[in-house]
Design an enzyme around this catalytic site. Sequence first.
Site, PDB file in Angstrom:
ATOM      1  N   SER A 176       0.845  -1.197   0.000  1.00 42.46           N
ATOM      2  CA  SER A 176       0.000   0.000   0.000  1.00 42.46           C
ATOM      3  C   SER A 176       0.886   1.256   0.000  1.00 42.46           C
ATOM      4  O   SER A 176       1.702   1.426  -0.899  1.00 42.46           O
ATOM      5  CB  SER A 176      -0.954  -0.057   1.195  1.00 42.46           C
ATOM      6  OG  SER A 176      -2.015   0.848   1.038  1.00 42.46           O
ATOM      7  N   ASP A 214      -8.184  -5.590  -6.143  1.00 45.20           N
ATOM      8  CA  ASP A 214      -7.986  -4.308  -5.455  1.00 45.20           C
ATOM      9  C   ASP A 214      -8.807  -3.236  -6.168  1.00 45.20           C
ATOM     10  O   ASP A 214      -8.742  -3.099  -7.396  1.00 45.20           O
ATOM     11  CB  ASP A 214      -6.500  -3.938  -5.473  1.00 45.20           C
ATOM     12  CG  ASP A 214      -6.130  -2.864  -4.451  1.00 45.20           C
ATOM     13  OD1 ASP A 214      -6.977  -1.990  -4.178  1.00 45.20           O
ATOM     14  OD2 ASP A 214      -5.001  -2.912  -3.948  1.00 45.20           O
ATOM     15  N   HIS A 216      -7.789  -5.183  -1.647  1.00 45.08           N
ATOM     16  CA  HIS A 216      -6.533  -4.552  -1.238  1.00 45.08           C
ATOM     17  C   HIS A 216      -5.878  -5.322  -0.095  1.00 45.08           C
ATOM     18  O   HIS A 216      -4.650  -5.407  -0.020  1.00 45.08           O
ATOM     19  CB  HIS A 216      -6.809  -3.101  -0.822  1.00 45.08           C
ATOM     20  CG  HIS A 216      -5.578  -2.311  -0.519  1.00 45.08           C
ATOM     21  ND1 HIS A 216      -4.589  -2.085  -1.451  1.00 45.08           N
ATOM     22  CD2 HIS A 216      -5.164  -1.700   0.622  1.00 45.08           C
ATOM     23  CE1 HIS A 216      -3.615  -1.359  -0.903  1.00 45.08           C
ATOM     24  NE2 HIS A 216      -3.938  -1.128   0.357  1.00 45.08           N
TER      25      HIS A 216
END
Length: 339
Positions: free
Chosen positions: A131, A285, A314
């Site tokens: 991330s 995602d 995600h």
Amino acid sequence: MTSRDYEVFALGDVALQCGLTLRNAQLAYKTYGRLDASCGNVIVYPTSYGAQHYDTEWLIRPGRALDPERYFIIIPNMFGNGLSSSPSNVGPPHDRGRFPGITVADNVRLQRRLLSERFGIERIALVYGWSMGGQQAYHWAALFPDIVERIAVICGSARTAPHNQIFLEGIKCALMADPAWRDGYFAEPPVRGLRAMGRIYAGWALSQAFYREELWRTIGFSSLEDFLIAGWEANYLRRDANNLLAMMWTWQHADISANELYEGDLPKALGAITATALIMPSTTDLYFTVADNEREVAHMRHAELRPIPSIWGHRGGNPTQNPEDDDFIDRTVLELLGR
């Protein structure tokens, strides 16, 4: 503070990309394993949005890719996360809503100082990040191509995409709608805003298939409402809201080309990366998408796109409760380290 398990590197007064100076800047970090004689076994593992090293160090395990028996692993805590300099722990004039905007490039350049000045490290075997940690990995490779040998970007991007920006605007506005938001900062914890932020985030961080198949049952929740309250609301209720906004600003301004080296030319910045790059989006995602990573890899010299075949969205890139995705990522990163 006497029982803390991390170190703090004092950076002094730091001029930031935004034009302000962060005075008395502090970078919190934790190390695992030992630095070898050649200083060539270094892995940098930056934190993600809202996280501190406590939240991410689970991935550092003997016999796995991030093996502390083989590598010297450093987790630098991102500015704004409550351990490094943040709205919650600096005094006036930069406390709370007056905290200056700190870019990903600022973070990485100051991490570079930590490695060089504290440890004498001039070569990095791998920068691994999920991330926002993946965004930092990209920045490391673009800003210091002569130092970084490999990067593993797990559900991250070189530049925050327009759709990702919309997601961030949604959770930001939900948080700021709380009555505790006054004059540009939160005067007290915005309980309603944090609960709303958690529920919105839950819809973006996991895929439609995750909810359709009720996978929340497999990780200890008795109902969907239980998952939203005990899983998502609780996660954000333990965070400082001013810190969350500061890190969101960093996320929204993430761009490896937004600096004097590349002057906004993203293809040029991507093309300057010499590190062997493993780019691993999750196939489901919703905001760090496979399509965005495909566009990035097309401009890179030594990059492989290896999507994670996951329905965890995600969260497939941070599989704390998902052994299948954990094993897939670990095997792939081990291959990268073996090259």
